[in-house]
Scaffold this active site. Structure first.
Site, PDB file in Angstrom:
ATOM      1  N   CYS A   1       0.801  -1.230   0.000  1.00 19.60           N
ATOM      2  CA  CYS A   1       0.000   0.000   0.000  1.00 19.60           C
ATOM      3  C   CYS A   1       0.840   1.291   0.000  1.00 19.60           C
ATOM      4  CB  CYS A   1      -0.991  -0.059   1.166  1.00 19.60           C
ATOM      5  SG  CYS A   1      -2.386   1.054   0.955  1.00 19.60           S
TER       6      CYS A   1
ATOM      7  N   ARG B   1     -12.289   6.555  -0.792  1.00 14.76           N
ATOM      8  CA  ARG B   1     -11.397   5.509  -0.281  1.00 14.76           C
ATOM      9  C   ARG B   1     -11.940   4.158  -0.670  1.00 14.76           C
ATOM     10  NH1 ARG B   1      -7.581   7.385   2.704  1.00 14.76           N
ATOM     11  NH2 ARG B   1      -6.677   5.364   3.187  1.00 14.76           N
TER      12      ARG B   1
ATOM     13  N   HIS C   1      -3.313  -5.604   2.425  1.00 12.13           N
ATOM     14  CA  HIS C   1      -2.905  -5.722   3.831  1.00 12.13           C
ATOM     15  C   HIS C   1      -3.524  -7.001   4.369  1.00 12.13           C
ATOM     16  CE1 HIS C   1      -1.668  -1.471   4.506  1.00 12.13           C
ATOM     17  NE2 HIS C   1      -2.689  -1.114   3.765  1.00 12.13           N
TER      18      HIS C   1
HETATM   19  N1  GLN Z   1      -1.864   6.954   2.062  1.00  8.36           N
HETATM   20  C1  GLN Z   1      -2.166   5.994   1.109  1.00  8.36           C
HETATM   21  C2  GLN Z   1      -3.589   5.992   0.554  1.00  8.36           C
HETATM   22  O1  GLN Z   1      -4.559   6.179   1.289  1.00  8.36           O
HETATM   23  C3  GLN Z   1      -1.735   4.655   1.656  1.00  8.36           C
HETATM   24  C4  GLN Z   1      -2.706   4.000   2.627  1.00  8.36           C
HETATM   25  C5  GLN Z   1      -2.217   2.698   3.210  1.00  8.36           C
HETATM   26  O2  GLN Z   1      -1.032   2.375   3.207  1.00  8.36           O
HETATM   27  N2  GLN Z   1      -3.137   1.922   3.714  1.00  8.36           N
HETATM   28  O3  GLN Z   1      -3.698   5.814  -0.616  1.00  8.36           O
END
Ligand code: GLN
Length: 246
Positions: free
Chosen positions: A98, A132, A197
């Protein structure tokens, strides 16, 4: 296999800053699966200000994190850009999750704030989208067996792949790189970046073994067969996520 004398050296990059949703579990999985086979594992945490001896490491891990933590890591990584590119070209294995994945590309442009430079190990770039992506992901990967991968994504960055950089997998459920082209993750040489993840490797033991084999090959320049482990529990966790109603 007589693995008594085999060793893998792991560099865990910036664990104090990038380590969410149990990303450290990926390193632990590599360690345990090696130890169960009598393969020695050394793990060094690399923190801000530390040097990185690329002669030493076979495997680099970098986890995910918030935009705020990515700022410091982006700056620090620039000092190591050339040497980590050399490590990639010498076939070191990289697993990046990520936020770490975004920084192995050319850049990440957050929703607010300045562009964060990456180190271009992968020919990808990332731009924040306006929503998101949060939830479980299932995907199909054509270079491992079984071909399925599972994980949990939470990101607003949308990643786009260019030229020789291939996706790791095709998204079956969830969003993956950008929610549009069904690609998940990116790979070039032995570098692997993914949005999964979870932790990723405990639930995908076949992918963990694939990375261990590549790391052993990098160090010993020969194919080393891994002994088979009892993955009953790991495979159950994997199957529950594959068979869940999404
Ligand atoms: N900041 C990044 C995003 O939201 C990475 C998020 C994460 O590593 N979970 O795209």
């Amino acid at each position: 296999m007589d693995s008594k004398n085999y060793t893998i050296n792991i560099a865990h990059l910036y664990p104090k800053l990038l380590n969410i949703y149990g990303d450290w579990g990926n390193v632990l999985t590599i360690k345990r699966r090696c130890e169960w086979r009598n393969i020695n594992v050394n793990i060094d945490s690399i923190n801000i200000g530390d040097s990185i001896d690329i002669k030493k490491y076979d495997f680099y891990f970098i986890g995910g994190g918030q935009d705020q933590q990515q700022i410091a890591v982006s700056k620090e990584l620039q000092r190591h850009k050339a040497s980590l590119q050399d490590a990639r070209d010498e076939n070191a294995v990289f697993l990046a999750i990520c936020g770490g994945y975004q920084l192995l590309g050319h850049y990440y442009l957050p929703g607010d704030g300045d562009e964060l430079s990456g180190i271009s190990l992968l020919d990808v770039y990332t731009v924040a989208g306006d929503k998101r992506f949060i939830g479980n992901v299932t995907a199909e990967c054509n270079f491992i067996h079984p071909q399925t991968l599972v994980g949990f994504e939470n990101h607003s960055g949308l990643t786009y792949l260019q030229n020789d950089t291939l996706p790791i997998a095709t998204v079956k459920t969830g969003n993956g790189n950008n929610g549009k082209d069904k690609t998940e993750g990116a790979t070039y040489k032995n570098v692997f970046g993914t949005y999964l993840h979870g932790s990723f490797l405990p639930k995908n033991p076949h992918f963990a073994d694939y990375l261990i084999s590549l790391a052993l090959h990098k160090r010993y320049k020969e194919k080393i067969e891994l002994s088979v482990l009892d993955d009953t529990f790991e495979n159950k966790a994997h199957e529950v996520l594959i068979n869940k109603k999404y």
